[in-house]
Scaffold this motif. Structure first.
Motif, PDB file in Angstrom:
ATOM      1  N   GLY A   1      -3.420  -1.768  12.030  1.00 39.28           N
ATOM      2  CA  GLY A   1      -3.941  -1.696  10.656  1.00 39.28           C
ATOM      3  C   GLY A   1      -3.004  -2.402   9.688  1.00 39.28           C
ATOM      4  O   GLY A   1      -1.809  -2.105   9.662  1.00 39.28           O
TER       5      GLY A   1
ATOM      6  N   PRO B   1      -2.241  -1.018   3.213  1.00 39.22           N
ATOM      7  CA  PRO B   1      -0.950  -0.676   2.590  1.00 39.22           C
ATOM      8  C   PRO B   1       0.000   0.069   3.529  1.00 39.22           C
ATOM      9  O   PRO B   1       1.183  -0.266   3.611  1.00 39.22           O
TER      10      PRO B   1
ATOM     11  N   GLY C   1       0.159   0.165   6.935  1.00 41.81           N
ATOM     12  CA  GLY C   1       0.666  -0.663   8.026  1.00 41.81           C
ATOM     13  C   GLY C   1       1.638  -1.722   7.546  1.00 41.81           C
ATOM     14  O   GLY C   1       2.703  -1.933   8.122  1.00 41.81           O
TER      15      GLY C   1
ATOM     16  N   VAL D   1      -9.540  -7.790   3.923  1.00 42.65           N
ATOM     17  CA  VAL D   1      -8.609  -6.705   3.541  1.00 42.65           C
ATOM     18  C   VAL D   1      -8.309  -6.792   2.041  1.00 42.65           C
ATOM     19  O   VAL D   1      -8.319  -5.798   1.333  1.00 42.65           O
TER      20      VAL D   1
ATOM     21  N   ARG E   1     -10.964  -5.504  -0.732  1.00 38.17           N
ATOM     22  CA  ARG E   1     -11.278  -4.093  -1.009  1.00 38.17           C
ATOM     23  C   ARG E   1     -10.777  -3.707  -2.402  1.00 38.17           C
ATOM     24  O   ARG E   1      -9.628  -3.950  -2.753  1.00 38.17           O
TER      25      ARG E   1
ATOM     26  N   ARG F   1      -9.566  -0.919  -4.594  1.00 43.73           N
ATOM     27  CA  ARG F   1      -9.061   0.453  -4.418  1.00 43.73           C
ATOM     28  C   ARG F   1      -8.154   0.803  -5.598  1.00 43.73           C
ATOM     29  O   ARG F   1      -7.592  -0.085  -6.250  1.00 43.73           O
TER      30      ARG F   1
ATOM     31  N   CYS G   1      -2.092   3.086  11.670  1.00 41.39           N
ATOM     32  CA  CYS G   1      -2.241   2.898  10.204  1.00 41.39           C
ATOM     33  C   CYS G   1      -3.614   2.273   9.946  1.00 41.39           C
ATOM     34  O   CYS G   1      -3.760   1.418   9.070  1.00 41.39           O
ATOM     35  N   ASP G   2      -4.602   2.703  10.735  1.00 41.42           N
ATOM     36  CA  ASP G   2      -5.904   2.015  10.733  1.00 41.42           C
ATOM     37  C   ASP G   2      -6.977   2.761   9.947  1.00 41.42           C
ATOM     38  O   ASP G   2      -8.163   2.599  10.185  1.00 41.42           O
ATOM     39  N   GLY G   3      -6.533   3.605   9.017  1.00 35.54           N
ATOM     40  CA  GLY G   3      -7.490   4.181   8.073  1.00 35.54           C
ATOM     41  C   GLY G   3      -8.386   5.252   8.681  1.00 35.54           C
ATOM     42  O   GLY G   3      -8.311   5.567   9.877  1.00 35.54           O
TER      43      GLY G   3
ATOM     44  N   HIS H   1     -11.527   5.396   9.405  1.00 29.91           N
ATOM     45  CA  HIS H   1     -12.495   5.030  10.434  1.00 29.91           C
ATOM     46  C   HIS H   1     -11.857   4.253  11.585  1.00 29.91           C
ATOM     47  O   HIS H   1     -12.552   3.579  12.345  1.00 29.91           O
TER      48      HIS H   1
ATOM     49  N   ALA I   1      -0.387   7.590  10.220  1.00 30.21           N
ATOM     50  CA  ALA I   1       0.129   7.529   8.836  1.00 30.21           C
ATOM     51  C   ALA I   1      -0.964   6.999   7.907  1.00 30.21           C
ATOM     52  O   ALA I   1      -1.800   6.189   8.323  1.00 30.21           O
TER      53      ALA I   1
ATOM     54  N   ASP J   1      -4.346   6.772   5.557  1.00 29.51           N
ATOM     55  CA  ASP J   1      -5.719   7.273   5.656  1.00 29.51           C
ATOM     56  C   ASP J   1      -6.140   7.599   7.079  1.00 29.51           C
ATOM     57  O   ASP J   1      -7.110   8.308   7.289  1.00 29.51           O
TER      58      ASP J   1
HETATM   59  N1  APR Z   1      -8.110  -1.978  14.739  1.00 26.33           N
HETATM   60  C1  APR Z   1      -7.299  -2.634  13.844  1.00 26.33           C
HETATM   61  N2  APR Z   1      -7.333  -2.427  12.511  1.00 26.33           N
HETATM   62  C2  APR Z   1      -8.209  -1.502  12.060  1.00 26.33           C
HETATM   63  C3  APR Z   1      -9.069  -0.772  12.911  1.00 26.33           C
HETATM   64  C4  APR Z   1      -8.983  -1.040  14.304  1.00 26.33           C
HETATM   65  N3  APR Z   1      -9.772  -0.406  15.176  1.00 26.33           N
HETATM   66  N4  APR Z   1      -9.821   0.085  12.143  1.00 26.33           N
HETATM   67  C5  APR Z   1      -9.447  -0.115  10.865  1.00 26.33           C
HETATM   68  N5  APR Z   1      -8.488  -1.060  10.807  1.00 26.33           N
HETATM   69  C6  APR Z   1      -7.819  -1.590   9.606  1.00 26.33           C
HETATM   70  C7  APR Z   1      -8.738  -1.700   8.403  1.00 26.33           C
HETATM   71  O1  APR Z   1      -9.461  -2.926   8.443  1.00 26.33           O
HETATM   72  C8  APR Z   1      -7.732  -1.662   7.246  1.00 26.33           C
HETATM   73  O2  APR Z   1      -7.287  -2.952   6.888  1.00 26.33           O
HETATM   74  O3  APR Z   1      -6.809  -0.680   9.211  1.00 26.33           O
HETATM   75  C9  APR Z   1      -6.561  -0.844   7.807  1.00 26.33           C
HETATM   76  C10 APR Z   1      -6.478   0.536   7.171  1.00 26.33           C
HETATM   77  O4  APR Z   1      -6.180   0.355   5.785  1.00 26.33           O
HETATM   78  P1  APR Z   1      -6.642   1.459   4.694  1.00 26.33           P
HETATM   79  O5  APR Z   1      -7.987   1.969   5.047  1.00 26.33           O
HETATM   80  O6  APR Z   1      -6.435   0.848   3.327  1.00 26.33           O
HETATM   81  O7  APR Z   1      -5.632   2.675   4.893  1.00 26.33           O
HETATM   82  P2  APR Z   1      -4.078   2.785   4.572  1.00 26.33           P
HETATM   83  O8  APR Z   1      -3.343   1.534   4.912  1.00 26.33           O
HETATM   84  O9  APR Z   1      -3.675   4.068   5.124  1.00 26.33           O
HETATM   85  O10 APR Z   1      -4.011   2.856   2.970  1.00 26.33           O
HETATM   86  C11 APR Z   1      -4.388   4.001   2.284  1.00 26.33           C
HETATM   87  O11 APR Z   1      -6.096   2.830   1.174  1.00 26.33           O
HETATM   88  O12 APR Z   1      -8.194   3.716   1.455  1.00 26.33           O
HETATM   89  C12 APR Z   1      -7.181   3.561   0.567  1.00 26.33           C
HETATM   90  O13 APR Z   1      -7.254   5.400  -0.940  1.00 26.33           O
HETATM   91  C13 APR Z   1      -6.619   4.900   0.200  1.00 26.33           C
HETATM   92  O14 APR Z   1      -5.138   3.998  -1.331  1.00 26.33           O
HETATM   93  C14 APR Z   1      -5.215   4.570  -0.037  1.00 26.33           C
HETATM   94  C15 APR Z   1      -4.879   3.527   0.959  1.00 26.33           C
END
Ligand code: APR
Ligand code: PHB
Length: 388
Positions: A9, A12, A14, A39, A42, A44, A156-158, A160, A282, A284
């Motif tokens: 991921g 932020p 990752g 990326v 988005r 946010r 760190c892949d959020g 979903h 770590a 989301d």
């Molecule tokens: N393989 C690789 N990358 C993936 C996969 C996967 N299977 N699934 C998701 N991702 C990527 C997404 O495309 C995204 O770029 O992981 C990244 C996760 O980033 P975020 O969803 O932004 O989560 P995070 O880095 O924890 O940041 C948290 O983002 O959603 C907002 O409100 C939240 O501000 C907070 C921040």
């Protein structure tokens, strides 16, 4: 291929973890499912606690933030036609910085590229063997299947993503609350209605006046989850926002064409624990907060702070104590932010099922906050961020 830590991921969490480790000479690869453009596309929130700003400074990604970010020493809560300012600086000695998450992500991408960090975009990944001492990640990049052997995997892949989903169901416990409404958000190149943010509790529903800069505004109105954006032309959105704002703000509102409009659901979610053998979650991937408390990005930052501390101690001092404590330390701060975000959401949104009594309880609490330094201090110290 081999790396000490594979980060899945490039959001932020990752990218920030990558920077923290790279600066300590720890070899990382970041694997991202989407393209860099996706990326960065988005929209946010971006209200940064001072601790998150300090972390970005430490990893050399805060130059533009300091040049373009807006330091806010307070925000308003509006209800019953009036406004109460929560004096963050006066009550806590701290401020927050308003700077879009897209900008933070771009700054972190640039910092990683400048440091020679390796990030592969548009890859399909499969984490394996994290319950052994030889974890690895299978991935497909450009139609070529490859494997990375590593010591640790950072999920760190959020929300979903694939890492939490790869944990056996019996090894993880999820806590969740889904809210019965959403936020319709509009981005517009218009002057913000106020110097600071305005959180509104109105009979018709919650509204929020925020911003990305002095010339770009971000507005939200609470709406049913079933609302379709194409049934909300700009004029309808502006009219609804105006109806919820206190009179002075409604008069000052500068409207213009929306450059982004979307409906987002609200959810509280925490997975426990955050470690599964050689896999750490770590950001989301580990937890979600309703945006009312502006904690999402800030929790990603504190998770990364704790996880990086553990990994650096492991590699530099061969000491695993901080890694062993990662999950408990991170979750202690996560749950307090979850509580704050949940309480702000309960306080400021309309919950029709709560009836008139529930609305009077909200108004009584808002009136108490408006008149109590103690109540405002408690709110302020959660908003600026509890200590790491
Ligand atoms: N393989 C690789 N990358 C993936 C996969 C996967 N299977 N699934 C998701 N991702 C990527 C997404 O495309 C995204 O770029 O992981 C990244 C996760 O980033 P975020 O969803 O932004 O989560 P995070 O880095 O924890 O940041 C948290 O983002 O959603 C907002 O409100 C939240 O501000 C907070 C921040
Ligand atoms: C935003 O600017 O998008 C924003 C600000 C504060 C919040 C939520 C969203 O609490």
């Amino acid at each position: 291929m081999r790396a000490q830590v594979v980060i899945i991921g490039a959001g932020p969490a990752g990218l920030l973890l990558g920077q923290c480790l790279l600066r300590e000479g720890i070899d990382t690869v970041i694997l991202e499912q989407r393209s860099p453009q996706y990326v960065l596309g988005r929209i946010r929130a971006g209200v940064l606690e001072s601790a998150a700003v300090e972390l970005l400074e430490r990893v050399g990604a805060a130059e533009r933030l300091h040049a373009e970010g807006l330091v806010h020493e307070g925000f308003d809560i509006a209800f019953a036609g009036g406004r109460t300012r929560i004096d963050l600086a006066g009550l806590t000695g701290k401020s927050v910085t308003v700077y879009g998450q897209t900008e933070i992500t771009k700054d972190l991408m640039d910092a990683r590229a400048a440091a020679g960090g390796k990030t592969l975009y548009e890859v399909q990944v499969l984490p394996e063997g994290f319950d052994t001492d030889k974890p690895r990640v299978q991935f497909v990049h450009g139609n070529k299947s490859q494997t990375i052997e590593c010591d640790f995997i950072a999920g760190c892949d959020g929300f979903h993503g694939i890492t939490r989903a790869s944990v056996p169901a019996g090894a993880i416990r999820n806590y969740e609350r889904v809210y019965p409404f959403g936020w319709m958000g509009v981005l517009s190149d218009t002057r913000p209605v106020s110097e600071e943010l305005i959180y509104v509790s109105h009979e018709r529903g919650f509204a929020l006046c925020s911003m990305r800069s002095r010339t770009r505004s971000r507005y939200y109105v609470q709406c049913p989850l079933s609302e379709q954006v194409d049934e909300w032309p700009d004029e309808r959105f502006w009219a609804e926002l105006r109806r919820r704002l206190p009179e002075d703000a409604a008069k000052a509102l500068v409207t213009g064409p929306s450059i982004e409009k979307s409906v987002a659901p609200l959810r509280s979610f925490v997975a426990e624990p955050l470690r599964f053998g050689r896999l750490f979650l770590a950001g989301d991937a580990a937890h979600i907060v309703p945006p009312t408390g502006a904690k999402g990005l800030n929790l990603a930052a504190s998770d990364v702070h704790y996880l990086a501390e553990g990994l650096v101690a492991f590699y530099k001092n061969k000491n695993s104590v901080a890694l062993e404590n990662y999950s408990a330390r991170a979750l202690s701060r996560v749950w307090k932010a979850e509580r704050f975000s949940w309480s702000m959401t309960k306080l400021l949104h309309r919950f029709p099922e709560e009836g008139d009594f529930g609305r009077r309880m909200q108004l009584a609490e808002l009136d108490y906050i408006a008149g109590s330094r103690a109540a405002q201090t408690a709110l302020a110290e959660n908003y600026v961020g509890l200590p790491y």
